[in-house]
Design an enzyme around this catalytic site. Structure first.
Site, mmCIF file in Angstrom:
data_model
loop_
_atom_site.group_PDB
_atom_site.id
_atom_site.type_symbol
_atom_site.label_atom_id
_atom_site.label_comp_id
_atom_site.label_asym_id
_atom_site.label_seq_id
_atom_site.Cartn_x
_atom_site.Cartn_y
_atom_site.Cartn_z
ATOM 1 C CG ASN A 11 23.993 3.841 43.138
ATOM 2 O OD1 ASN A 11 24.056 2.826 43.833
ATOM 3 N ND2 ASN A 11 23.018 4.048 42.257
ATOM 4 C CE LYS A 13 24.131 2.771 38.580
ATOM 5 N NZ LYS A 13 23.197 3.276 37.604
ATOM 6 C CG HIS A 98 18.796 5.161 41.986
ATOM 7 N ND1 HIS A 98 18.643 4.471 40.805
ATOM 8 C CD2 HIS A 98 19.955 5.853 41.881
ATOM 9 C CE1 HIS A 98 19.685 4.733 40.018
ATOM 10 N NE2 HIS A 98 20.490 5.571 40.646
ATOM 11 C CD GLU A 100 19.882 1.954 38.102
ATOM 12 O OE1 GLU A 100 20.370 1.365 39.088
ATOM 13 O OE2 GLU A 100 20.576 2.580 37.279
ATOM 14 C CD GLU A 170 20.915 9.981 40.240
ATOM 15 O OE1 GLU A 170 22.130 9.910 40.063
ATOM 16 O OE2 GLU A 170 20.215 9.009 40.532
ATOM 17 N N GLY A 176 23.415 6.003 33.346
ATOM 18 C CA GLY A 176 24.027 4.823 32.730
ATOM 19 C C GLY A 176 23.978 4.823 31.215
ATOM 20 C CB SER A 213 26.248 9.907 31.995
ATOM 21 O OG SER A 213 25.465 8.775 31.660
HETATM 22 C C1 PEP Z 1 23.306 6.528 39.450
HETATM 23 O O1 PEP Z 1 23.327 5.310 39.570
HETATM 24 O O2 PEP Z 1 22.748 7.227 40.303
HETATM 25 C C2 PEP Z 1 23.934 7.134 38.265
HETATM 26 C C3 PEP Z 1 23.881 8.431 38.128
HETATM 27 O O3 PEP Z 1 24.551 6.261 37.397
HETATM 28 P P1 PEP Z 1 25.574 6.687 36.213
HETATM 29 O O4 PEP Z 1 26.582 7.632 36.820
HETATM 30 O O5 PEP Z 1 26.173 5.396 35.784
HETATM 31 O O6 PEP Z 1 24.767 7.360 35.152
#
Ligand code: PEP
Length: 264
Positions: A11, A13, A98, A100, A170, A176, A213
């Site tokens: 992803n 972003k 997601h 976000e 997630e 992040g 992460s």
């Molecule tokens: C994501 O954007 O779905 C995500 C898991 O980000 P990160 O790996 O940066 O935590």
């Protein structure tokens, strides 16, 4: 999508416009070879979908998807893009719900359901994300929240359509932040989700990815858990060399059919 293939989903972003996406693909392709037992999914910004899908067209193991879509095919929705539009430029997947989108843009369970339903109807695979916030985890409500989010989709999508859906667990506090769920914690929630799907008679083949992460160092350990069918990665997918390395390490670590672990 081969349901048993290990899935590595990137992803990006709000990173990598069309030019950067082309450059990324060129570098990434030089560093990896296709493998039958894994799928590589890329979620670039909408404006880079066309460039990336063209750049990856020689790779049957790679698919491209949109990070967000509207559920209507067209209309007066300023600033939105529709599923037919992203399909026209190569999207075969869409990310739905997601954290976000949920946290920063107020996306609700009801909107997640509408988008999921629209994606299935249009013939693209929705990758539906669920996960609890830190407050919810600390108050012992992780399972309750995840089951509510999954339940909304379960209620609206019938059993047969689930063969076209993928899920990602997630935890919001892990996205992040550099903090990731332990492999055991993640595996336990994956198990809860799988059991809930089973209770509703949904295919055991629905892939459930872990995200939050994930990086080159921890991917191996996470993927030794048989409950985890792949990873959804933000930050650590942005550099083509790092992402290629993560994919290779993760592929080597996955539990083999023989049952042995092959850690990196
Ligand atoms: C994501 O954007 O779905 C995500 C898991 O980000 P990160 O790996 O940066 O935590």
């Amino acid at each position: 999508m081969s349901a048993r293939a290990l899935i590595f989903a990137a992803n990006w972003k709000m990173n990598h416009g069309p030019g950067a996406a082309r450059e990324y693909a060129q570098k990434f392709l030089a560093l990896t070879a296709p493998a039958v037992d894994r799928s590589l999914w890329f979620f670039p910004p909408a404006v880079s979908l066309g460039a990336l899908s063209k750049s990856l067209r020689t790779r049957p193991d790679a698919s491209v998807g949109a990070q967000n879509v509207h559920w209507e095919p067209k209309g007066a929705f300023t600033g939105e893009v529709s599923i037919p539009m992203v399909m026209e430029v190569g999207a075969r997947l869409v990310l739905v719900g997601h954290s976000e989108r949920r946290q920063l843009f107020g996306e609700t369970d009801e909107q997640v359901v509408r988008k999921t339903r629209a994606a299935i109807k249009a013939g693209v695979t929705p990758l539906v994300c669920v996960g609890e916030t830190l407050t919810e985890r600390e108050s012992g409500r992780t399972e309750q929240v995840v089951l509510r989010q999954i339940g909304a989709v379960l209620q609206a999508i019938d059993g047969a359509a689930w063969t076209k859906v993928a899920l990602a667990y997630e935890p919001v506090w892990a996205i992040g932040t550099g903090k990731n769920a332990t492999p055991d914690d993640a595996a336990q929630i994956h198990e809860v989700i799988r059991m809930e799907l089973g209770r509703k008679g949904v295919s055991v083949r629905v892939p459930i990815l872990y995200g939050g992460s994930v990086n080159q160092e921890n991917v191996g350990l996470l993927l030794t858990r048989p409950q985890i069918d792949g990873v959804l990665v933000g930050g650590a997918s942005l550099d083509p060399k790092g992402w290629a390395d993560l994919v290779e390490r993760g592929s080597r670590a996955k539990v083999r059919p023989s049952g042995g672990y092959d850690l990196v």
